[in-house]
Design an enzyme around this catalytic site. Sequence first.
Site, PDB file in Angstrom:
ATOM      1  N   GLY A 112      -7.692  32.237  45.919  1.00 19.08           N
ATOM      2  CA  GLY A 112      -6.595  31.539  45.248  1.00 19.08           C
ATOM      3  C   GLY A 112      -6.757  30.031  45.172  1.00 19.08           C
TER       4      GLY A 112
ATOM      5  CG  MET B   7     -12.327  39.450  40.970  1.00 19.14           C
ATOM      6  SD  MET B   7     -13.116  38.493  39.663  1.00 19.14           S
ATOM      7  CE  MET B   7     -14.688  39.311  39.594  1.00 19.14           C
ATOM      8  CG  HIS B   8      -7.833  45.302  36.911  1.00 15.11           C
ATOM      9  ND1 HIS B   8      -8.169  46.569  37.327  1.00 15.11           N
ATOM     10  CD2 HIS B   8      -6.997  45.465  35.853  1.00 15.11           C
ATOM     11  CE1 HIS B   8      -7.558  47.460  36.545  1.00 15.11           C
ATOM     12  NE2 HIS B   8      -6.843  46.818  35.654  1.00 15.11           N
ATOM     13  CB  ILE B   9     -11.905  45.394  33.108  1.00 17.25           C
ATOM     14  CG1 ILE B   9     -13.186  44.688  33.571  1.00 17.25           C
ATOM     15  CG2 ILE B   9     -11.911  45.559  31.591  1.00 17.25           C
ATOM     16  CD1 ILE B   9     -14.460  45.431  33.257  1.00 17.25           C
TER      17      ILE B   9
ATOM     18  CG  HIS C  23     -16.102  34.080  32.506  1.00 14.32           C
ATOM     19  ND1 HIS C  23     -16.245  34.992  33.546  1.00 14.32           N
ATOM     20  CD2 HIS C  23     -17.234  34.162  31.802  1.00 14.32           C
ATOM     21  CE1 HIS C  23     -17.429  35.571  33.458  1.00 14.32           C
ATOM     22  NE2 HIS C  23     -18.049  35.086  32.417  1.00 14.32           N
TER      23      HIS C  23
ATOM     24  CG  ASP D 215     -15.333  37.320  30.749  1.00 13.27           C
ATOM     25  OD1 ASP D 215     -16.118  37.823  31.562  1.00 13.27           O
ATOM     26  OD2 ASP D 215     -14.149  37.033  31.027  1.00 13.27           O
TER      27      ASP D 215
ATOM     28  CD  GLU E   9     -14.501  28.447  39.160  1.00 10.28           C
ATOM     29  OE1 GLU E   9     -13.792  28.504  40.194  1.00 10.28           O
ATOM     30  OE2 GLU E   9     -15.417  29.269  38.946  1.00 10.28           O
TER      31      GLU E   9
HETATM   32  N1  LIG Z   1      -9.690  43.041  28.879  1.00  3.21           N
HETATM   33  C1  LIG Z   1     -10.005  41.969  29.637  1.00  3.21           C
HETATM   34  N2  LIG Z   1      -9.768  41.985  30.955  1.00  3.21           N
HETATM   35  C2  LIG Z   1     -10.103  40.903  31.710  1.00  3.21           C
HETATM   36  C3  LIG Z   1     -10.726  39.784  31.141  1.00  3.21           C
HETATM   37  C4  LIG Z   1     -10.945  39.785  29.731  1.00  3.21           C
HETATM   38  O1  LIG Z   1     -11.450  38.794  29.148  1.00  3.21           O
HETATM   39  N3  LIG Z   1     -10.559  40.893  29.014  1.00  3.21           N
HETATM   40  N4  LIG Z   1     -11.143  38.715  31.960  1.00  3.21           N
HETATM   41  C5  LIG Z   1     -11.284  39.157  33.354  1.00  3.21           C
HETATM   42  C6  LIG Z   1     -11.813  38.267  34.393  1.00  3.21           C
HETATM   43  N5  LIG Z   1     -13.226  38.588  34.528  1.00  3.21           N
HETATM   44  C7  LIG Z   1     -14.071  37.581  34.145  1.00  3.21           C
HETATM   45  O2  LIG Z   1     -13.653  36.460  33.848  1.00  3.21           O
HETATM   46  C8  LIG Z   1     -13.696  39.835  35.023  1.00  3.21           C
HETATM   47  C9  LIG Z   1     -13.142  40.354  36.176  1.00  3.21           C
HETATM   48  C10 LIG Z   1     -13.594  41.579  36.684  1.00  3.21           C
HETATM   49  C11 LIG Z   1     -14.592  42.285  36.042  1.00  3.21           C
HETATM   50  C12 LIG Z   1     -15.034  43.602  36.570  1.00  3.21           C
HETATM   51  O3  LIG Z   1     -16.109  44.096  36.285  1.00  3.21           O
HETATM   52  N6  LIG Z   1     -14.133  44.212  37.373  1.00  3.21           N
HETATM   53  C13 LIG Z   1     -14.404  45.567  37.912  1.00  3.21           C
HETATM   54  C14 LIG Z   1     -14.007  45.608  39.391  1.00  3.21           C
HETATM   55  C15 LIG Z   1     -14.778  44.534  40.134  1.00  3.21           C
HETATM   56  C16 LIG Z   1     -14.221  44.363  41.546  1.00  3.21           C
HETATM   57  O4  LIG Z   1     -13.197  44.999  41.854  1.00  3.21           O
HETATM   58  O5  LIG Z   1     -14.824  43.556  42.280  1.00  3.21           O
HETATM   59  C17 LIG Z   1     -13.504  46.557  37.182  1.00  3.21           C
HETATM   60  O6  LIG Z   1     -12.398  46.142  36.718  1.00  3.21           O
HETATM   61  O7  LIG Z   1     -13.893  47.718  37.167  1.00  3.21           O
HETATM   62  C18 LIG Z   1     -15.149  41.761  34.879  1.00  3.21           C
HETATM   63  C19 LIG Z   1     -14.703  40.533  34.363  1.00  3.21           C
HETATM   64  C20 LIG Z   1      -9.982  39.727  33.818  1.00  3.21           C
HETATM   65  N7  LIG Z   1      -9.820  40.916  33.045  1.00  3.21           N
HETATM   66  N1  LIG Z   2     -14.738  36.758  36.039  1.00  5.63           N
HETATM   67  C1  LIG Z   2     -13.799  35.970  36.757  1.00  5.63           C
HETATM   68  C2  LIG Z   2     -14.455  35.322  37.940  1.00  5.63           C
HETATM   69  O1  LIG Z   2     -15.541  35.664  38.302  1.00  5.63           O
HETATM   70  N2  LIG Z   2     -13.736  34.400  38.554  1.00  5.63           N
HETATM   71  C3  LIG Z   2     -14.238  33.769  39.737  1.00  5.63           C
HETATM   72  O2  LIG Z   2     -13.325  34.102  40.754  1.00  5.63           O
HETATM   73  C4  LIG Z   2     -13.160  32.946  41.578  1.00  5.63           C
HETATM   74  C5  LIG Z   2     -11.760  32.957  42.087  1.00  5.63           C
HETATM   75  O3  LIG Z   2     -11.652  31.956  43.055  1.00  5.63           O
HETATM   76  P1  LIG Z   2     -10.200  31.646  43.646  1.00  5.63           P
HETATM   77  O4  LIG Z   2      -9.582  32.957  44.051  1.00  5.63           O
HETATM   78  O5  LIG Z   2     -10.497  30.719  44.781  1.00  5.63           O
HETATM   79  O6  LIG Z   2      -9.419  30.991  42.547  1.00  5.63           O
HETATM   80  C6  LIG Z   2     -13.430  31.747  40.721  1.00  5.63           C
HETATM   81  O7  LIG Z   2     -14.098  30.788  41.429  1.00  5.63           O
HETATM   82  C7  LIG Z   2     -14.268  32.279  39.584  1.00  5.63           C
HETATM   83  O8  LIG Z   2     -15.593  31.831  39.699  1.00  5.63           O
END
Ligand SMILES: Nc1nc2c(c(=O)[nH]1)N[C@@H](CN(C=O)c1ccc(C(=O)N[C@@H](CCC(=O)O)C(=O)O)cc1)CN2
Ligand SMILES: NCC(=O)N[C@@H]1O[C@H](COP(=O)([O-])[O-])[C@@H](O)[C@H]1O
Length: 277
Positions: free
Chosen positions: A17, A122-124, A144, A184, A214
């Site tokens: 965070g 970290m969730h799609i 990102h 992304d 960031e």
């Molecule tokens: N539909 C969308 N969802 C999300 C986006 C987006 O642009 N479109 N941005 C992401 C953030 N992100 C990258 O910036 C990102 C976060 C997580 C993943 C990923 O592969 N997650 C896995 C689980 C990984 C884990 O739990 O450690 C998953 O969801 O299966 C890819 C990109 C936020 N969502």
């Molecule tokens: N795809 C998204 C991604 O990879 N985001 C990454 O998660 C970190 C969250 O840090 P935080 O919890 O300290 O803010 C961020 O630093 C960023 O690089």
Amino acid sequence: MAEGRPTKIAVLISGNGSNLQALIDASNTPALPNTRIVSVISNRKDAYGLQRAAKASIPTERLSLLKYKKTLYPNNEETARQKYDEKLANVVLGIEGGDKAEEDKSGKKLEKPDVIVCAGFMHILTENFLTPIEEAGIPIINLHPALPGAYDGANAIERAHKDFQDGKADKTGVMIHYVIKDVDRGEPIVIKEIPFEPEDTDLDHLTERLHSVEHKAIVEGTRKAIQSLQESTAMVKGARSAIQSLKERQLRKGVSWYVLSRPTLVPFNLRMLIFHI
Ligand SMILES: Nc1nc2c(c(=O)[nH]1)N[C@@H](CN(C=O)c1ccc(C(=O)N[C@@H](CCC(=O)O)C(=O)O)cc1)CN2
Ligand SMILES: NCC(=O)N[C@@H]1O[C@H](COP(=O)([O-])[O-])[C@@H](O)[C@H]1O
């Protein structure tokens, strides 16, 4: 969004965070004027960002995907993700409580936001989340740690670091972008290019450099998204007002023609006055 009131921000997190903290520290300062973070929602119970929010007296919620995958829909991961995202949208919109409200039996719901910021979330997100949020007119933005089109998805920093070490890349960056279904690939709002330095062979050094960028980018990107939202809201309001006054003019003209077509209704000189309304 009513004019003048603070813009309400919901922040989605999964971890430490530090980017959420940057938003908390910037809220209601010239960097992020007239804003209020109304909720912080995490998909991970142990996210330290939840403690940061609590220290700032910001309402929090949690929603675990694991419960959907392992307990509610153990034999169908796709359904588990779809149902999870439906619930997540309701929690963010303040329609339902999340795991926290369920566990403490408070029934508490969050406040509906004007904008949603993914800050290390970290969730799609599937359309089961994106569609109800879009229908509510709420933009979603995401931080990102890469440049547009590079290193989409998770572990972007690590992949950029490997390319640097392999001599395949001379820069990386950070962007804030709108969230669409394609991960992304949404329209960028802020792009910060970061050329590699020799010390970046050390992953921690590169990560620290990216994080400091960031923290500025997420505040700038949130401010710009709010400005765009306010401009589009004002445009819609202006258009509605123009249409309303056009309708009123047409109505008056319609009344005028009706009266003029029935001279017995109104004396001549008054008819001419109405005609010029
Ligand atoms: N539909 C969308 N969802 C999300 C986006 C987006 O642009 N479109 N941005 C992401 C953030 N992100 C990258 O910036 C990102 C976060 C997580 C993943 C990923 O592969 N997650 C896995 C689980 C990984 C884990 O739990 O450690 C998953 O969801 O299966 C890819 C990109 C936020 N969502
Ligand atoms: N795809 C998204 C991604 O990879 N985001 C990454 O998660 C970190 C969250 O840090 P935080 O919890 O300290 O803010 C961020 O630093 C960023 O690089």
